[in-house]
Design an enzyme around this catalytic site. Structure first.
Site, PDB file in Angstrom:
ATOM      1  CE  LYS A  22      44.667  19.456  92.152  1.00  0.00           C
ATOM      2  NZ  LYS A  22      45.005  20.868  91.874  1.00  0.00           N
ATOM      3  CG  ASN A  23      41.458  22.070  91.448  1.00  0.00           C
ATOM      4  OD1 ASN A  23      42.470  21.965  92.160  1.00  0.00           O
ATOM      5  ND2 ASN A  23      41.517  21.950  90.131  1.00  0.00           N
ATOM      6  CB  CYS A 117      53.456  26.825  86.877  1.00  0.00           C
ATOM      7  SG  CYS A 117      51.945  26.603  85.997  1.00  0.00           S
ATOM      8  NE  ARG A 122      48.081  28.115  86.450  1.00  0.00           N
ATOM      9  CZ  ARG A 122      47.903  27.046  87.228  1.00  0.00           C
ATOM     10  NH1 ARG A 122      48.854  26.145  87.323  1.00  0.00           N
ATOM     11  NH2 ARG A 122      46.790  26.897  87.913  1.00  0.00           N
ATOM     12  CG  ASP A 307      42.279  20.810  85.377  1.00  0.00           C
ATOM     13  OD1 ASP A 307      43.303  21.340  84.908  1.00  0.00           O
ATOM     14  OD2 ASP A 307      41.714  21.228  86.403  1.00  0.00           O
ATOM     15  NE  ARG A 399      50.954  19.961  93.084  1.00  0.00           N
ATOM     16  CZ  ARG A 399      50.977  21.054  92.344  1.00  0.00           C
ATOM     17  NH1 ARG A 399      51.861  21.169  91.392  1.00  0.00           N
ATOM     18  NH2 ARG A 399      50.138  22.035  92.556  1.00  0.00           N
TER      19      ARG A 399
HETATM   20  N1  EPU Z   1      44.624  34.411  84.209  1.00  0.00           N
HETATM   21  C1  EPU Z   1      45.016  35.705  84.002  1.00  0.00           C
HETATM   22  N2  EPU Z   1      45.042  36.558  85.075  1.00  0.00           N
HETATM   23  C2  EPU Z   1      44.694  36.160  86.331  1.00  0.00           C
HETATM   24  C3  EPU Z   1      44.272  34.833  86.537  1.00  0.00           C
HETATM   25  C4  EPU Z   1      44.248  33.975  85.445  1.00  0.00           C
HETATM   26  O1  EPU Z   1      45.354  36.101  82.883  1.00  0.00           O
HETATM   27  O2  EPU Z   1      44.740  36.991  87.258  1.00  0.00           O
HETATM   28  C5  EPU Z   1      44.582  33.458  83.064  1.00  0.00           C
HETATM   29  C6  EPU Z   1      45.532  32.263  83.233  1.00  0.00           C
HETATM   30  O3  EPU Z   1      46.850  32.577  82.857  1.00  0.00           O
HETATM   31  C7  EPU Z   1      44.892  31.207  82.354  1.00  0.00           C
HETATM   32  C8  EPU Z   1      43.390  31.535  82.486  1.00  0.00           C
HETATM   33  O4  EPU Z   1      43.306  32.840  83.027  1.00  0.00           O
HETATM   34  O5  EPU Z   1      45.281  31.399  81.017  1.00  0.00           O
HETATM   35  C9  EPU Z   1      42.624  30.589  83.398  1.00  0.00           C
HETATM   36  O6  EPU Z   1      43.335  30.382  84.604  1.00  0.00           O
HETATM   37  P1  EPU Z   1      42.613  30.229  86.015  1.00  0.00           P
HETATM   38  O7  EPU Z   1      42.925  31.420  86.841  1.00  0.00           O
HETATM   39  O8  EPU Z   1      41.177  29.885  85.824  1.00  0.00           O
HETATM   40  O9  EPU Z   1      43.399  28.996  86.625  1.00  0.00           O
HETATM   41  P2  EPU Z   1      43.638  28.758  88.160  1.00  0.00           P
HETATM   42  O10 EPU Z   1      42.527  29.339  88.916  1.00  0.00           O
HETATM   43  O11 EPU Z   1      45.029  29.159  88.502  1.00  0.00           O
HETATM   44  C10 EPU Z   1      42.321  26.500  88.382  1.00  0.00           C
HETATM   45  C11 EPU Z   1      42.653  25.096  88.771  1.00  0.00           C
HETATM   46  C12 EPU Z   1      43.481  24.451  87.668  1.00  0.00           C
HETATM   47  C13 EPU Z   1      42.658  24.485  86.378  1.00  0.00           C
HETATM   48  C14 EPU Z   1      42.262  25.927  86.038  1.00  0.00           C
HETATM   49  C15 EPU Z   1      41.343  26.057  84.838  1.00  0.00           C
HETATM   50  C16 EPU Z   1      42.696  25.225  91.181  1.00  0.00           C
HETATM   51  C17 EPU Z   1      43.477  25.161  92.428  1.00  0.00           C
HETATM   52  N3  EPU Z   1      43.374  25.104  90.029  1.00  0.00           N
HETATM   53  O12 EPU Z   1      43.579  27.180  88.228  1.00  0.00           O
HETATM   54  O13 EPU Z   1      43.707  23.102  88.059  1.00  0.00           O
HETATM   55  O14 EPU Z   1      43.402  23.960  85.312  1.00  0.00           O
HETATM   56  O15 EPU Z   1      41.578  26.517  87.176  1.00  0.00           O
HETATM   57  O16 EPU Z   1      40.195  25.302  85.019  1.00  0.00           O
HETATM   58  O17 EPU Z   1      41.486  25.343  91.220  1.00  0.00           O
HETATM   59  C18 EPU Z   1      44.855  21.054  88.151  1.00  0.00           C
HETATM   60  O18 EPU Z   1      44.056  20.677  89.021  1.00  0.00           O
HETATM   61  O19 EPU Z   1      45.687  20.260  87.616  1.00  0.00           O
HETATM   62  C19 EPU Z   1      44.870  22.458  87.733  1.00  0.00           C
HETATM   63  C20 EPU Z   1      45.899  23.011  87.088  1.00  0.00           C
END
Ligand code: EPU
Length: 420
Positions: A22-23, A117, A122, A307, A399
């Site tokens: 998915k990701n 969320c 996030r 995850d 999802r």
């Molecule tokens: N963060 C910030 N600022 C930003 C972006 C992120 O402070 O601009 C913080 C977040 O709040 C969090 C940390 O950085 O504390 C890591 O978040 P990240 O941005 O890496 O998460 P994401 O990219 O939104 C993806 C996956 C998630 C997975 C996380 C961590 C996708 C679509 N989603 O989310 O997947 O948990 O990376 O590995 O790739 C899932 O599949 O169930 C899922 C939630």
């Protein structure tokens, strides 16, 4: 609303296929917005989030043709409307992935700001800061991100304060069409980032260092369409391996990639599993043993994935001994704990740490969860609970897990979808 009804039963035994990740699929679909020609994406999982991403492209005027065997052809040259509306972004945060490609290719984008969320606040500040460093003007107004640039984005040296997966992906995609060179430091090293980079390279992008924390991108004038197959889902793989381990069974995951699962495999071995790795599959065999408790701390790749945290909380709840599970990536990712306690688990929460004492058996209860991985953890808990567990709000599971009940049935689980 559908629910899953699970009858706690014997060990899981058998062989099931792993679906596309998915990701990886989500950013790769978004990357098609960068291509001049049609993109063909294969090995796509049949999941609600993938459908939402396609719907999002559809609302922009992009033509999507469904192909055979989980593939689709995307023609982004038909794009008319550079807007990602709130109605879709609120259902899937990963919609933010269209921001980088739109501003890079069209110099303009309007994307709804994702809200908080269930697993934490996030923010997307690092996505926006990085695009600003590349010369984009960003305004946030009325809940929308308005991004504009005069002509092409410019290559930049970007240091990410926090490791962010979709943040790295957005900037990586944007940089492929920027003037000059971009260096992303403290970049996410997740395999999904690598898969996206490989897809962009197949489209003609010049990228080095993906899979390390410094990614260097030399902008090119245009990218072409290509055919790209999404990699197998390491979180789906891990979820079924944990289900097999806690049921004391023997399961083979066909199409799984062991090379991107070191942290999870090491913990399963520590829990007493015998893991054998074949060319295209992973087999876990508990030889009937009860798992042993293992301490886990989540961190960005190559660390233990957040995850997989909820699934290991369940494993430890049924394991021999006590353990701690520490969540360092998201601030509020323990929504499954109270539900597991209702099923008889012995878990105490102290800040970002779950302190768990294993019990011999869980007891069935009606449960529900508020995010994808938490829901999956309740399903696998139900497999080893006495009685019938009813898991509510399974749209979260749909999802991210393709045909979860069919796959578990193939392994001998007593699980069915019921309409309420
Ligand atoms: N963060 C910030 N600022 C930003 C972006 C992120 O402070 O601009 C913080 C977040 O709040 C969090 C940390 O950085 O504390 C890591 O978040 P990240 O941005 O890496 O998460 P994401 O990219 O939104 C993806 C996956 C998630 C997975 C996380 C961590 C996708 C679509 N989603 O989310 O997947 O948990 O990376 O590995 O790739 C899932 O599949 O169930 C899922 C939630």
């Amino acid at each position: 609303m559908d629910k899953l009804l699970i009858q706690g039963s014997a060990s899981l035994v058998g062989e099931i296929p792993v679906s596309g990740a998915k990701n990886s699929a989500l950013p790769i679909i978004a990357s098609s917005l960068l291509a001049e020609g049609p993109m063909v994406i294969g090995n796509l999982p049949h999941l609600q989030d993938v459908t939402t991403m396609i719907e999002l492209l559809g609302t922009m005027g992009v033509e999507v043709v469904m192909g055979e065997r989980m593939s689709m052809e995307i023609h982004s040259s038909t794009i008319k409307d550079l807007v990602a509306p709130y109605s879709l972004v609120k259902t899937m945060r990963a919609s933010i992935l269209v921001l980088g490609p739109m501003i890079a290719r069209h110099g303009k984008a309007k994307v709804s700001l994702p809200g908080g969320c269930a697993i934490g606040s996030r923010p997307v500040d690092l996505h926006l800061k990085g695009l600003e460093a590349m010369g984009a003007r960003i305004n946030v107004e009325d809940g929308y991100i308005y991004a504009e640039s005069d002509g092409r984005l410019k290559g930049a040296h970007i240091f990410m304060d926090t490791v962010t997966v979709t943040g790295t992906e957005n900037l990586l995609m944007a940089a492929t069409l920027a003037d000059g060179e971009t260096l992303i430091e403290n970049a996410a090293r997740e395999p999904e980032v690598v898969d996206l980079a490989e897809c962009l390279i197949a489209m003609g992008a010049k990228i080095e260092g993906h899979g390390t924390s410094a990614i260097r991108i030399k902008g090119v004038p245009t990218l072409k369409g290509c055919h790209y197959d999404v990699m197998p889902d390491r979180i789906e793989t891990g979820t079924y391996l944990v289900a097999a381990a806690l049921s004391r069974g023997k399961v083979t995951l066909k199409g799984a990639r062991a090379d991107i699962m070191d942290a999870v495999i090491a913990k399963l071995e520590e829990a007493g599993a015998t893991i054998s790795i074949q060319k295209d599959s992973i087999t876990l065999d508990m030889e009937g043993r009860r798992p042993k408790a293992v301490n886990v701390t989540t961190s960005p790749y190559p660390g233990f994935p957040t995850d997989m945290q909820a699934q290991f909380v369940v494993l430890n709840s049924l394991a021999e001994g006590s353990s701690t599970v520490v969540e360092t990536v998201f601030e509020n990712r323990f929504m499954h704990v109270n539900e597991l306690v209702r099923m008889g688990a012995n878990i105490r929460l102290e800040g970002n740490t779950a302190i768990i004492t294993g019990v011999e058996q869980l007891k069935a209860a009606p449960v529900m969860a508020t995010d994808l991985r938490a829901s999956a953890s309740l399903v696998i808990a139900g497999l080893k609970a006495e009685g019938e567990t009813l898991v509510d709000r399974i749209y979260h599971i749909d999802r991210g897990y393709e045909c979860i009940e069919e796959k578990l049935q193939l392994l001998g689980a007593k699980i069915k979808r019921v309409a309420s």
